[in-house]
Design an enzyme around this catalytic site. Structure first.
Site, PDB file in Angstrom:
ATOM      1  N   ASN A  46       0.826  -1.214   0.000  1.00 21.60           N
ATOM      2  CA  ASN A  46       0.000   0.000   0.000  1.00 21.60           C
ATOM      3  C   ASN A  46       0.858   1.261   0.000  1.00 21.60           C
ATOM      4  O   ASN A  46       1.948   1.301   0.573  1.00 21.60           O
ATOM      5  CB  ASN A  46      -1.005   0.007   1.153  1.00 21.60           C
ATOM      6  CG  ASN A  46      -0.433  -0.325   2.510  1.00 21.60           C
ATOM      7  OD1 ASN A  46       0.620  -0.929   2.619  1.00 21.60           O
ATOM      8  ND2 ASN A  46      -1.134   0.079   3.555  1.00 21.60           N
ATOM      9  N   VAL A  47       0.342   2.274  -0.669  1.00 20.64           N
ATOM     10  CA  VAL A  47       1.030   3.560  -0.818  1.00 20.64           C
ATOM     11  C   VAL A  47       0.034   4.655  -0.441  1.00 20.64           C
ATOM     12  O   VAL A  47      -0.934   4.898  -1.168  1.00 20.64           O
ATOM     13  CB  VAL A  47       1.534   3.750  -2.267  1.00 20.64           C
ATOM     14  CG1 VAL A  47       2.213   5.105  -2.416  1.00 20.64           C
ATOM     15  CG2 VAL A  47       2.492   2.628  -2.659  1.00 20.64           C
ATOM     16  N   GLU A  48       0.259   5.279   0.704  1.00 16.78           N
ATOM     17  CA  GLU A  48      -0.695   6.276   1.202  1.00 16.78           C
ATOM     18  C   GLU A  48      -0.401   7.670   0.649  1.00 16.78           C
ATOM     19  O   GLU A  48       0.584   7.885  -0.066  1.00 16.78           O
ATOM     20  CB  GLU A  48      -0.691   6.236   2.733  1.00 16.78           C
ATOM     21  CG  GLU A  48      -1.138   4.865   3.222  1.00 16.78           C
ATOM     22  CD  GLU A  48      -1.317   4.758   4.724  1.00 16.78           C
ATOM     23  OE1 GLU A  48      -0.772   5.597   5.470  1.00 16.78           O
ATOM     24  OE2 GLU A  48      -2.016   3.808   5.139  1.00 16.78           O
ATOM     25  N   CYS A  57      -4.378   1.032  -2.133  1.00 16.89           N
ATOM     26  CA  CYS A  57      -4.240  -0.231  -1.415  1.00 16.89           C
ATOM     27  C   CYS A  57      -3.153  -1.078  -2.078  1.00 16.89           C
ATOM     28  O   CYS A  57      -2.805  -0.875  -3.242  1.00 16.89           O
ATOM     29  CB  CYS A  57      -5.557  -1.002  -1.440  1.00 16.89           C
ATOM     30  SG  CYS A  57      -6.790  -0.438  -0.251  1.00 16.89           S
ATOM     31  N   GLU A  59      -3.386  -3.927  -3.191  1.00 15.53           N
ATOM     32  CA  GLU A  59      -3.931  -4.625  -4.365  1.00 15.53           C
ATOM     33  C   GLU A  59      -3.810  -3.762  -5.619  1.00 15.53           C
ATOM     34  O   GLU A  59      -3.701  -4.287  -6.730  1.00 15.53           O
ATOM     35  CB  GLU A  59      -5.397  -5.003  -4.111  1.00 15.53           C
ATOM     36  CG  GLU A  59      -5.605  -6.075  -3.063  1.00 15.53           C
ATOM     37  CD  GLU A  59      -5.651  -5.539  -1.627  1.00 15.53           C
ATOM     38  OE1 GLU A  59      -5.192  -4.401  -1.381  1.00 15.53           O
ATOM     39  OE2 GLU A  59      -6.152  -6.273  -0.763  1.00 15.53           O
ATOM     40  N   CYS A  90     -10.121  -5.413   1.275  1.00 12.60           N
ATOM     41  CA  CYS A  90     -11.299  -4.557   1.443  1.00 12.60           C
ATOM     42  C   CYS A  90     -12.253  -4.783   0.267  1.00 12.60           C
ATOM     43  O   CYS A  90     -11.887  -5.387  -0.745  1.00 12.60           O
ATOM     44  CB  CYS A  90     -10.886  -3.091   1.552  1.00 12.60           C
ATOM     45  SG  CYS A  90     -10.316  -2.364   0.007  1.00 12.60           S
ATOM     46  N   CYS A  93     -11.136  -3.684  -3.139  1.00 14.30           N
ATOM     47  CA  CYS A  93     -10.058  -4.515  -3.691  1.00 14.30           C
ATOM     48  C   CYS A  93     -10.541  -5.888  -4.119  1.00 14.30           C
ATOM     49  O   CYS A  93      -9.966  -6.498  -5.022  1.00 14.30           O
ATOM     50  CB  CYS A  93      -8.908  -4.591  -2.702  1.00 14.30           C
ATOM     51  SG  CYS A  93      -8.020  -3.011  -2.656  1.00 14.30           S
TER      52      CYS A  93
END
Ligand code: THU
Length: 136
Positions: A46-48, A57, A59, A90, A93
């Site tokens: 994940n990359v916020e 996410c 995915e 989630c 995803c």
């Protein structure tokens, strides 16, 4: 098909991927790994974003990796948190995974190995659109 998947190896790849997560806000790393129908193993994390809703996410990066490394369909998938424990993808995803799933795709979930149809029953997807257009 379950027997043919190296679930332990896939778990290790997902754990390694989680170490590349960019999670300054949630501090909740997620790593994912998948086997593609040609045998390739791909992964993602994940990359916020400071604009929280733009977070990608794990995915999302997996699906990008799928196409950037030659495409294909996903046959087996693992998702873990920063402790290496199984994490349920989630809802969004699950939809993302469904789009790129091979028939009978398997997922290692919090309640054991499940098929894609079990985790997103009666899914809306590419075949829905094709059927509407009379293409199937
Ligand atoms: N997250 C994922 O990467 N995949 C999921 O399926 C569930 C949630 C991430 C998004 C966010 O960076 C963090 O987990 C906390 O929600």
């Amino acid at each position: 098909m379950t027997d043919a998947v190296d679930w332990a190896g896939l778990h290790d790849v997902a754990v390694e991927a989680s170490k590349h997560a960019y999670v300054p806000y949630s501090k909740f790393p997620v790593g994912v790994a998948a086997v593609v129908d040609d045998g390739r193993v791909i992964s993602g994390a994940n990359v916020e974003n400071a604009s929280y809703g733009l977070t990608l996410c794990a995915e999302c990066s997996l699906v990008s990796a799928l196409h950037m490394s030659g495409g294909g369909k996903l046959v087996a998938f693992v998702c873990v948190d920063g402790n290496g424990d199984a994490l349920m993808p989630c809802g969004r995803c699950r939809q993302l995974l469904f789009e790129h799933s091979a028939e009978g795709m398997l997922l290692a979930t919090v309640s054991g190995i499940r098929t894609i149809d079990e985790v997103i029953p009666d899914a809306f997807g590419p075949r829905t659109l094709a059927a509407y257009r009379g293409e199937d």
